[in-house]
Enzyme design. Structure first.
Site, short mmCIF file in Angstrom:
data_model
loop_
_atom_site.label_atom_id
_atom_site.label_comp_id
_atom_site.label_asym_id
_atom_site.label_seq_id
_atom_site.Cartn_x
_atom_site.Cartn_y
_atom_site.Cartn_z
N ASP A 32 0.85 -1.19 0.00
CA ASP A 32 0.00 0.00 0.00
C ASP A 32 0.89 1.25 0.00
OD1 ASP A 32 -3.18 0.53 1.29
OD2 ASP A 32 -1.77 2.18 1.08
N ASN A 88 -12.92 -3.02 3.30
CA ASN A 88 -13.99 -2.03 3.31
C ASN A 88 -14.90 -2.18 2.09
OD1 ASN A 88 -12.82 -0.83 5.62
ND2 ASN A 88 -11.41 0.34 4.33
N HIS A 101 -10.44 -5.16 -2.60
CA HIS A 101 -9.10 -5.39 -2.07
C HIS A 101 -9.19 -5.71 -0.60
CE1 HIS A 101 -10.03 -1.09 -1.86
NE2 HIS A 101 -9.36 -1.08 -0.72
N HIS A 103 -6.95 -5.48 2.90
CA HIS A 103 -5.77 -4.93 3.54
C HIS A 103 -5.16 -5.97 4.48
CE1 HIS A 103 -6.71 -0.56 2.76
NE2 HIS A 103 -7.93 -1.05 2.65
#
Ligand code: AMP
Ligand code: ZN
Length: 136
Positions: A32, A88, A101, A103
């Protein structure tokens, strides 16, 4: 299937360079660019799904298996003591890039991050009501 003008489609498929930790036919795992902690990574499917609502069940299972493998390797290599998996869905839930995606956030002692929520007070009646709302 890719979506035009989706940055994560381009990254996942190698059109835009990224710091790739892992790649196979279906997924790319990248660092990220705005990490919460050292080693914060993202699992990206190469096909475009906006979020978990669109992601097929089979792919969802593969994401979790890949997360497990990545977490084990990163824990060994980075020496972190914990991990948060965050995913999310929807702008209301904090999603900013609308290509699914997950995390992977390594956690270190005193890393200064808090990932969580404010627990609310709830009555037995409210718990029962919401359970009945969800269960068929
Ligand atoms: P979310 O808020 O769950 O949609 O997370 C989006 C994440 O993507 C954020 O943590 C961003 O730092 C990260 N991000 C956005 N653009 C890029 C990029 N080009 N390369 C790597 N990470 C990115
Ligand atoms: Zn996409």
């Amino acid at each position: 299937m890719r979506k035009d003008n989706c940055i994560f489609c381009k990254i996942a498929n190698g059109e835009i360079p990224s710091r790739t930790l892992y790649e196979d036919e279906e997924f790319r795992v990248i660092l990220d660019l705005g990490p919460a902690t050292k080693g914060h990574a993202l699992i990206l499917p190469k096909d475009h799904y906006a979020d978990l609502f669109e992601l097929p069940e089979e792919k969802a299972g593969e994401v979790m298996c890949l997360a497990k493998r990545m977490v084990m390797k990163m824990k060994e290599k980075l020496g972190c003591e914990g991990f948060n998996l965050v995913q999310n869905n929807g702008d209301l839930a904090g999603q900013t890039v609308f290509h699914f995606h997950m995390h992977l956030i390594p956690r270190y002692r005193a890393d200064g991050q808090t990932i969580g929520w404010k627990p609310q007070e709830v009555s037995e009646e409210e718990l029962e009501e919401v359970k009945n709302q969800i269960v068929d």
